[in-house]
Enzyme design. Structure first.
Site, mmCIF file in Angstrom:
data_model
loop_
_atom_site.group_PDB
_atom_site.id
_atom_site.type_symbol
_atom_site.label_atom_id
_atom_site.label_comp_id
_atom_site.label_asym_id
_atom_site.label_seq_id
_atom_site.Cartn_x
_atom_site.Cartn_y
_atom_site.Cartn_z
ATOM 1 C CG HIS A 1 -2.051 -0.900 1.147
ATOM 2 N ND1 HIS A 1 -2.869 -1.205 0.058
ATOM 3 C CD2 HIS A 1 -2.372 -1.915 2.011
ATOM 4 C CE1 HIS A 1 -3.461 -2.197 0.266
ATOM 5 N NE2 HIS A 1 -3.190 -2.889 1.635
ATOM 6 C CG ASP B 1 -2.816 -8.479 0.669
ATOM 7 O OD1 ASP B 1 -1.969 -8.588 1.492
ATOM 8 O OD2 ASP B 1 -3.876 -7.636 0.775
ATOM 9 C CG HIS C 1 -6.502 -5.329 1.744
ATOM 10 N ND1 HIS C 1 -6.070 -6.344 2.677
ATOM 11 C CD2 HIS C 1 -7.703 -4.836 2.174
ATOM 12 C CE1 HIS C 1 -6.695 -6.234 3.686
ATOM 13 N NE2 HIS C 1 -7.826 -5.696 3.466
ATOM 14 C CG ASP D 1 -4.925 -10.160 3.248
ATOM 15 O OD1 ASP D 1 -4.505 -10.585 2.437
ATOM 16 O OD2 ASP D 1 -4.635 -8.913 3.405
#
Ligand code: Q9C
Ligand code: ZN
Length: 350
Positions: A159, A195, A197, A284
């Site tokens: 991120h 991931d 996200h 995740d």
């Protein structure tokens, strides 16, 4: 496959985050790396420390003033008599100035981060630098002939962009690994982000580049973090037009649908004909993850590892998210063991 690990990750601890309106201890905790390490030790992987790679290498993907901010932020906080965990109090939304970085610590924080989930504590810089060195060391192992290497990075990185942090990430470990490969003999590099996200920071760093392909499988940003990037119509710009591929997936996605999207991602990577692959490996996507809503199961991670190996490329795997700590070790070890078993890539320099 060697595992690059530094115990310095544990210095990043004690942070709090704003989660759905409540101030909670950070989901991104030292026990995550501890449990991954223990599972990999049980699995017989060789653990090596990161090399003392110069901090100037960070500037290969990050802005110098941003790096300076991260390095000095906590000292500025304690100079003002504060302790504990740093979180921002305001952001430059539409209608506010983005061209002026406030000199004060609170304004600087809002300028450099994009959420209130990413605390800076006393040991954040030391841990983030160690994680970046783990990723670049894994890349170095691959440029020197290992067919694959895994960086047990904590804090994660995908991120974080050229000059911003957020989403538990400060320095972009995967981007640093990809750029390291670019600078050491790989003309073209693909980054595959699995991931849960969207890897908004990695996408931003390589957005206008035609030498690095960024492909991401992630939960739809319509409802999931990071909300403001990761849509299917984002394709890159300038020379990088067509070198970003987002495959957003609905909440509740299980292995069947995930596998279909993975095949699309792997086909795009094959067409790009990269010299090496970087995998942003978040787990995740697991069904029991406390902040996510996909439905992958423990055995699915072995299937994922076999799928990644089928790309047939020298590969640097970089740890990203995964917050179901009880199963995080088994899930990561499941990917790596299956990958190592199936990988058919010819090692570089042989
Ligand atoms: N506080 C990674 O998996 N928070 N980052 C979402 C709940 C940020 C996840 C809202 C989630 C970031 C590397
Ligand atoms: Zn994540």
């Amino acid at each position: 496959m060697r595992v690059v690990y530094s115990p310095l990750h544990a210095r990043h601890d004690g942070g709090v985050e704003l989660h759905r309106g409540a101030l909670l201890p950070s989901f991104e905790s030292p026990v995550r790396a501890q449990f991954i390490l223990e599972a990999l030790q049980r699995g017989g992987f060789t653990i090596v420390p990161p090399r003392d790679i110069p901090e100037t290498r960070l500037l290969s993907v990050h802005d110098a003033e941003f790096v300076e901010f991260l390095r000095g932020a906590y000292a500025r906080w304690t100079d003002r008599g504060r302790d504990g965990s740093m979180l921002p109090s305001g952001f430059p939304a539409r209608g506010l100035r983005q061209d002026h970085r406030p000199s004060g610590i609170h304004g600087s924080m809002g300028y450099y981060t994009f959420d209130a989930s990413t605390p800076i504590v006393a040991g954040t810089w030391v841990a983030a630098l160690a994680a970046a060195r783990c990723a670049m060391t894994a890349a170095a192992l691959v440029t020197e002939g290992d067919s694959a290497a895994y960086a047990l990075c904590r804090p994660p990185g995908h991120h974080a962009g050229r000059s911003f942090y957020g989403g538990y990430c400060y320095l972009n470990n995967a981007a640093l690994a990809a750029q390291y490969l670019r600078d050491h003999g790989c003309a073209r590099v693909a980054v595959l982000d699995v991931d849960y996200h969207h890897g908004n920071g990695t996408q931003e760093i390589f957005w206008e580049r035609d030498d690095v392909l960024f492909v991401s499988l992630h939960a739809t940003p319509e409802s999931e973090y990071p909300y403001f990037l990761g849509y299917a119509d984002e394709r890159g710009a300038g020379p990088g037009d067509g070198c970003t591929l987002n495959l957003p997936l609905p909440l509740g996605t299980g292995w069947q649908e995930y596998r279909a999207a993975l095949d699309v991602a792997l086909a795009a990577i094959g067409r790009f004909t990269p010299d090496a692959l970087v995998v942003s490996l978040g787990v995740d996507t697991f069904e029991a993850d406390p902040i996510s809503a996909f439905k992958l199961t423990v055995p699915d991670y072995a299937r994922l590892g076999a799928g990644l190996a089928a790309a047939g490329l020298p590969t640097v795997l970089v740890q990203e998210g995964g917050y179901a700590v009880a199963e995080i070790g088994d899930n990561v070890a499941g990917v790596l063991a299956a990958f190592a078993e199936r990988q058919t890539a010819t090692p570089r320099n042989t």
